[in-house]
Design a protein around this motif. Structure first.
Motif, PDB file in Angstrom:
ATOM      1  N   TYR A   1      46.704  36.107  50.130  1.00 52.78           N
ATOM      2  CA  TYR A   1      47.560  35.736  49.009  1.00 52.78           C
ATOM      3  C   TYR A   1      49.041  36.006  49.289  1.00 52.78           C
TER       4      TYR A   1
ATOM      5  N   GLY B   1      44.945  31.053  43.278  1.00 51.66           N
ATOM      6  CA  GLY B   1      44.342  31.287  41.973  1.00 51.66           C
ATOM      7  C   GLY B   1      44.964  30.427  40.895  1.00 51.66           C
TER       8      GLY B   1
ATOM      9  N   HIS C   1      34.557  35.847  49.540  1.00 54.33           N
ATOM     10  CA  HIS C   1      35.437  35.527  48.418  1.00 54.33           C
ATOM     11  C   HIS C   1      34.863  36.038  47.101  1.00 54.33           C
TER      12      HIS C   1
ATOM     13  N   ARG D   1      36.266  35.752  41.391  1.00 53.49           N
ATOM     14  CA  ARG D   1      35.521  36.752  40.615  1.00 53.49           C
ATOM     15  C   ARG D   1      35.750  36.547  39.119  1.00 53.49           C
ATOM     16  N   ASP D   2      36.946  36.144  38.761  1.00 42.83           N
ATOM     17  CA  ASP D   2      37.241  35.881  37.350  1.00 42.83           C
ATOM     18  C   ASP D   2      36.478  34.647  36.857  1.00 42.83           C
TER      19      ASP D   2
ATOM     20  N   GLN E   1      33.314  38.698  46.811  1.00 41.64           N
ATOM     21  CA  GLN E   1      33.556  40.140  46.834  1.00 41.64           C
ATOM     22  C   GLN E   1      35.030  40.487  46.633  1.00 41.64           C
ATOM     23  N   ALA E   2      35.939  39.688  47.208  1.00 45.47           N
ATOM     24  CA  ALA E   2      37.335  40.115  47.283  1.00 45.47           C
ATOM     25  C   ALA E   2      38.349  39.218  46.578  1.00 45.47           C
ATOM     26  N   ASN E   3      38.009  37.951  46.285  1.00 43.39           N
ATOM     27  CA  ASN E   3      38.962  37.026  45.687  1.00 43.39           C
ATOM     28  C   ASN E   3      38.984  37.203  44.167  1.00 43.39           C
ATOM     29  N   GLU E   4      40.096  37.696  43.647  1.00 44.47           N
ATOM     30  CA  GLU E   4      40.190  38.003  42.218  1.00 44.47           C
ATOM     31  C   GLU E   4      39.989  36.766  41.352  1.00 44.47           C
ATOM     32  N   PHE E   5      40.509  35.627  41.787  1.00 44.38           N
ATOM     33  CA  PHE E   5      40.372  34.399  41.008  1.00 44.38           C
ATOM     34  C   PHE E   5      38.909  33.963  40.915  1.00 44.38           C
TER      35      PHE E   5
ATOM     36  N   PRO F   1      37.012  42.967  38.238  1.00 37.68           N
ATOM     37  CA  PRO F   1      37.910  43.219  39.375  1.00 37.68           C
ATOM     38  C   PRO F   1      37.108  43.526  40.637  1.00 37.68           C
ATOM     39  N   PRO F   2      37.683  43.262  41.818  1.00 37.85           N
ATOM     40  CA  PRO F   2      36.989  43.580  43.067  1.00 37.85           C
ATOM     41  C   PRO F   2      36.637  45.061  43.133  1.00 37.85           C
TER      42      PRO F   2
END
Length: 419
Positions: A89, A130, A357, A365-366, A359-363, A372-373
């Motif tokens: 990012y 994101g 992704h 995951r949202d 696991q770690a991509n905030e978007f 949150p990760p």
């Protein structure tokens, strides 16, 4: 290392000690500290590796404007791989307009494969940024280019197919106006409706590549259904639900499956919709779920049956065959057609990096409501890896020494037997 013991020919236990094997065992075990030190040094050079990686990314970005089409293609593929497998990012945010300009140039001036790579890179760029002002700016630049290529009958067919898929996902991620979402859906409708079997039963003359374009447009249209308002979905259902089953008679298995999954999605989104042709539809879905047509490939029939068994359950019972996705220490349950269509759309671009992704991509995951990760203690993780390495090295050394000792002992037994 404890002395090795072996059963002798007389049945009594006798100690066996071999100087060479003991030295070799100690040599293997003592190498543990050397390897552990190497692991620590690797951790210390992580920053250097990161700098080297970012330097390569900068070279890729610069190479997207190279005069050589082969060089541009390689640069686009390199950026795609990086964005699919890592979270970048901060690096990308600082260079998003430069990357966007490169994508636009490759879409406009490139040919076929290069345009496909650029379209895919646009989606990965939006996934990295994101949902927000940054991806919106990217999409405002690229959306007109996507639509121009998509609607140009003289454009490369593979490029049109790629733009149909990329336009759908980029709209999901970055479109800020719901009316523009509806306009994009109408753009997709103008394509896949050309594959509808006519009311008189006649079939449109569509070649396989154009059918794939229509299939991609239908899947993107279905993806955008997942973010429509309830009132708009009802309008769409009234307009298309009676016609979508005509696509189930298409000769292309991918189109039949896309149509079936879209029908299931619509029924999930409006469960109380009054549909007059429910029984004929169920009969048609059941026929596809038990298809024995000899003219179709076995793999196509197997894939089709599996999908349409689930589609039939969705239409008849409102049921969905859930699937669990495991990643790191977490898991996600895909328990609806909405979530399945969304997951499949992201996975098409991220590929094998999807679990990373998640696991770690905030978007992302949202999107899937994962929160949150989760933070993993890097020190504990390194200790765990070190412990595993230690056990592995010790076991490997002991096994090798044991095998060598036994082989020598067997040789002695053979010698004794020969006298």
């Amino acid at each position: 290392v404890c002395p090795l013991t072996l059963w002798g020919q007389q049945g009594n236990v006798q100690p066996f000690s071999d100087e060479d094997s003991s030295i070799e065992t100690l040599s293997h075990c003592s190498s543990l500290s050397e390897r552990t030190s190497a692991a620590e040094e690797a951790g210390e050079t992580e920053e250097m590796a990161q700098e080297d990686f970012q330097y390569k990314l900068k070279v890729y970005i610069d190479s997207t404007v190279d005069k050589s089409a082969k060089t541009r293609q390689g640069a686009l593929d390199g950026l795609k791989t990086a964005m699919a497998t890592k979270i970048l990012y901060e690096f990308i945010s600082e260079r998003r307009m430069t990357i966007t300009d490169s994508i636009e140039r490759c879409l406009k001036k490139g040919k076929g494969v290069e345009q496909c790579a650029a379209a895919s890179l646009a989606c990965l760029l939006c996934i990295q940024l994101g949902s927000g002002i940054e991806s919106e700016e990217v999409f405002k630049t690229l959306k007109p280019v996507f639509k121009t290529i998509l609607n140009d009958g003289a454009a490369n067919i593979q490029a049109r197919q790629a733009c149909a898929t990329s336009l759908g996902l980029c709209t999901l991620v970055a479109e800020d106006d719901i009316m523009d979402v509806f306009a994009t859906m109408e753009c997709f409708e103008s394509l896949f409706t050309h594959s509808y079997i006519r009311e008189d039963g006649s079939r449109p003359s569509v070649n396989p590549q154009t059918t794939q374009l229509h299939t991609n447009a239908l899947l993107s249209w279905a993806l955008l259904l997942t973010i429509c308002t309830g009132s708009h979905i009802r309008v769409i259902a009234q307009k298309h639900l009676a016609k979508l089953p005509r696509l189930l008679e298409n000769d292309n298995v991918n189109m039949r499956i896309a149509a079936g999954e879209t029908i299931a999605l619509l029924f999930e989104l409006i469960r109380d919709f009054d549909y007059d042709d429910w029984e004929p539809l169920c009969e048609q879905l059941n026929a596809l779920a038990t298809d024995c047509n000899k003219h179709r490939a076995k793999t196509d029939k197997r894939k089709q049956r599996s999908v349409f068994r689930d589609v039939l359950k969705a239409v008849e019972e409102g049921d969905f065959q859930s699937e669990t996705i495991r990643f790191a220490t977490e898991r996600m349950v895909i328990d609806s057609w909405v979530k399945k269509r969304t997951y499949d759309a992201f996975r098409e671009f991220v590929g094998s990096g999807m679990n990373y992704h998640l696991q770690a991509n905030e978007f992302i995951r949202d999107v899937f409501e994962l929160g949150p990760p989760m933070l993993i203690d890097s020190a504990a993780l390194k200790a765990m890896k070190s412990s595993r390495l230690e056990r592995h090295l010790y076991n490997a050394a002991a096994f090798k020494a044991r095998t060598k000792a036994r082989n020598k002992f067997r040789d002695k037994r053979v010698d004794v037997g020969e006298f």
